[in-house]
Design a protein around this motif. Structure first.
Motif, PDB file in Angstrom:
ATOM      1  N   CYS A  32       0.868  -1.182   0.000  1.00  0.00           N
ATOM      2  CA  CYS A  32       0.000   0.000   0.000  1.00  0.00           C
ATOM      3  C   CYS A  32       0.909   1.237   0.000  1.00  0.00           C
ATOM      4  CB  CYS A  32      -0.886  -0.048   1.253  1.00  0.00           C
ATOM      5  SG  CYS A  32      -1.902   1.415   1.499  1.00  0.00           S
ATOM      6  N   CYS A  87       0.211  -0.575  10.519  1.00  0.00           N
ATOM      7  CA  CYS A  87       0.150   0.778   9.962  1.00  0.00           C
ATOM      8  C   CYS A  87      -0.321   1.744  11.041  1.00  0.00           C
ATOM      9  CB  CYS A  87      -0.829   0.780   8.783  1.00  0.00           C
ATOM     10  SG  CYS A  87      -0.996   2.398   8.004  1.00  0.00           S
ATOM     11  N   CYS A 123      -7.884   5.087   8.731  1.00  0.00           N
ATOM     12  CA  CYS A 123      -7.727   4.986   7.276  1.00  0.00           C
ATOM     13  C   CYS A 123      -9.085   4.724   6.610  1.00  0.00           C
ATOM     14  CB  CYS A 123      -6.755   3.849   6.970  1.00  0.00           C
ATOM     15  SG  CYS A 123      -6.748   3.403   5.243  1.00  0.00           S
ATOM     16  N   LYS A 134      -4.270  -0.027  -0.423  1.00  0.00           N
ATOM     17  CA  LYS A 134      -4.732  -1.424  -0.471  1.00  0.00           C
ATOM     18  C   LYS A 134      -4.730  -1.978   0.948  1.00  0.00           C
ATOM     19  CE  LYS A 134      -3.769  -5.798  -2.672  1.00  0.00           C
ATOM     20  NZ  LYS A 134      -2.730  -6.698  -2.268  1.00  0.00           N
ATOM     21  N   CYS A 174      -2.145  -4.023   7.285  1.00  0.00           N
ATOM     22  CA  CYS A 174      -2.722  -2.849   7.967  1.00  0.00           C
ATOM     23  C   CYS A 174      -2.422  -2.880   9.470  1.00  0.00           C
ATOM     24  CB  CYS A 174      -4.234  -2.789   7.770  1.00  0.00           C
ATOM     25  SG  CYS A 174      -4.719  -2.457   6.073  1.00  0.00           S
ATOM     26  N   SER A 233       0.479   4.536   2.073  1.00  0.00           N
ATOM     27  CA  SER A 233       0.476   4.431   3.541  1.00  0.00           C
ATOM     28  C   SER A 233       1.722   5.100   4.118  1.00  0.00           C
ATOM     29  CB  SER A 233       0.424   2.970   3.988  1.00  0.00           C
ATOM     30  OG  SER A 233       1.618   2.301   3.639  1.00  0.00           O
TER      31      SER A 233
END
Ligand code: SF4
Length: 411
Positions: A22, A234, A240, A226, A231, A25
């Motif tokens: 992603c 993150c 998000c 994505k 995640c 990010s």
């Protein structure tokens, strides 16, 4: 922070799985503070301890007296425990075996510890630290110690290891002719050793065709968001929008029978529930932190005091008072309690724990858990199927015994 430092901070090797999956990010994360935990500090200590031991046993670049002195010093740290020592010993043994095998292959083989590995040719200002880099004819090997006790990390296709390998290749590829790269992740607390191998050409192709263009997009804040497993690491995971949209999309369900879910529908929901739960608890934790520590108000919600338990202000004073009032010790104090298994293992060390106490330890069967079929644990039978099996067995036995009874008695 200068541009290059910034690039290093946001395109870290440890976060590479996330920003390679992603790319935007990387920039989004910048708005959220990094948190350092006690576990991370323990990991840093474990690495220093391991490096010192490797210097004592393998590279032997320290005089024995200096090594002894440094070892005594590092053992004074509050993070030191016998079990940490035992775990690091396991790691040292594995590295030692690898080193001996490389030496057997060629006496020119050598090892480097805590090497700065520069992969900035592919990732702006990209560098990391390789715990162990082993150089032997044709083979470049990177070994990484992970001291945490979360989940086993696979070396297969591991982007952090591959970036380190690119860095090592960048530094030593001119001096030595390598054909293949080996990458090993050792997690002594989880008894996990994971290895992967890749040719130099495959690694370089990955660097050029995947890493370079994606890193350029990430640093510019471009590319597609994505969501996925990545995640969870993150810093933007709670707020998000893409992750929220994907989870809400997952939760929208087209039901066949409006009143009752079919088993297939339940199976489908189970597959989505784990990710939904993770997302929901990330959002809850974020909202609580914002409300409690930053005064943020969320419409329809308020901050209240949770439940709490009474506690003594001074335990010694309580004991003295009750003794003065004539109460016996067994009324005032709890009986002595033995330390739990993990704590005891930490206190006396894993090896001695095994020597002294193995015969006193049993592992009862765990509570039944429903997991995806891909899980490595073997399937157990359900209570209902165990009852069915028992009934079948009983019926067969009865039938068998009936067959043995002479006809004249039966008649
Ligand atoms: S939470 Fe997931 S989707 Fe959102 S920016 Fe982070 S990695 Fe990307």
């Amino acid at each position: 922070m200068g541009n290059t430092q910034r690039a290093h901070a946001i395109l870290s090797a440890s976060g590479s799985k996330r920003w390679l999956s992603c790319p935007p990010s990387a920039k989004l994360e910048e708005q959220f503070p990094e948190s350092t935990s006690e576990f991370a500090e323990e990991g840093t200590y474990a690495h220093s301890f391991a490096e010192l031991k490797l210097r004592g046993y393998i590279t032997t670049d320290l005089k024995p007296s200096v090594y002894k002195k440094k070892l005594a010093e590092i053992k004074k740290d509050p993070f030191y425990s016998q079990s940490l020592d035992d775990y690091i010993e396991q790691y040292i043994n594995i590295v030692g075996e690898k080193y001996l095998a490389a030496k057997k292959n060629s006496s020119d083989s050598f090892v480097m510890l805590e090497q700065k590995l520069d992969f900035s040719e592919w990732v702006p200002d990209g560098f990391g630290t390789g715990d162990v880099v082993l150089i032997s004819p044709g083979i470049l090997e990177i070994v990484d110690l992970k001291y945490g006790q979360g989940v086993p990390v696979s070396a297969e296709g591991n982007t952090q290891m591959r970036l380190y390998a690119l860095g090592a290749l960048n530094q030593y590829g001119m001096l030595y002719d390598f054909d293949k790269i080996k990458m090993t992740i050792i997690q002594p607390r989880l008894d996990s050793i994971s290895e992967d191998e890749i040719t130099v050409q495959e690694l370089l192709d990955w660097g050029e065709s995947v890493v370079k263009p994606t890193a350029d997009m990430a640093i510019a804040g471009e590319g597609e968001f994505k969501s996925g497993d990545h995640c969870q690491f993150c810093r933007a995971k709670a707020v998000c929008r893409k992750r929220a949209e994907d989870n809400l999309e997952m939760a929208r369900y087209e039901f066949e029978d409006p009143n009752i879910l079919s088993n297939d529908e339940i199976a489908d929901i189970l597959a989505k529930a784990a990710e939904l739960q993770k997302w929901a608890s990330d959002v809850q934790a974020y909202a609580l932190d914002q409300a409690e520590n930053h005064g943020v108000k969320f419409t329809g919600w308020k901050l209240v005091e949770g439940r709490s338990n009474r506690k003594y202000t001074d335990e010694d004073a309580v004991a003295t008072k009750l003794k003065d009032e004539g109460y016996a010790s067994d009324v005032i104090y709890q009986p002595q309690k033995i330390w739990g298994i993990s704590e005891m293992e930490k206190k006396i060390g894993k090896r001695l724990f095994a020597d002294y106490l193995t015969e006193f330890v049993v592992k009862p069967a765990g509570k039944a858990t429903l997991v995806p079929e891909s899980d490595k644990r073997p399937e157990i039978s359900s209570v209902a199927s165990a009852v069915r099996d028992f009934d079948d067995l009983y019926e067969n036995k009865l039938q068998h015994e009936t067959e043995k009874i002479p006809d004249d008695i039966l008649n």
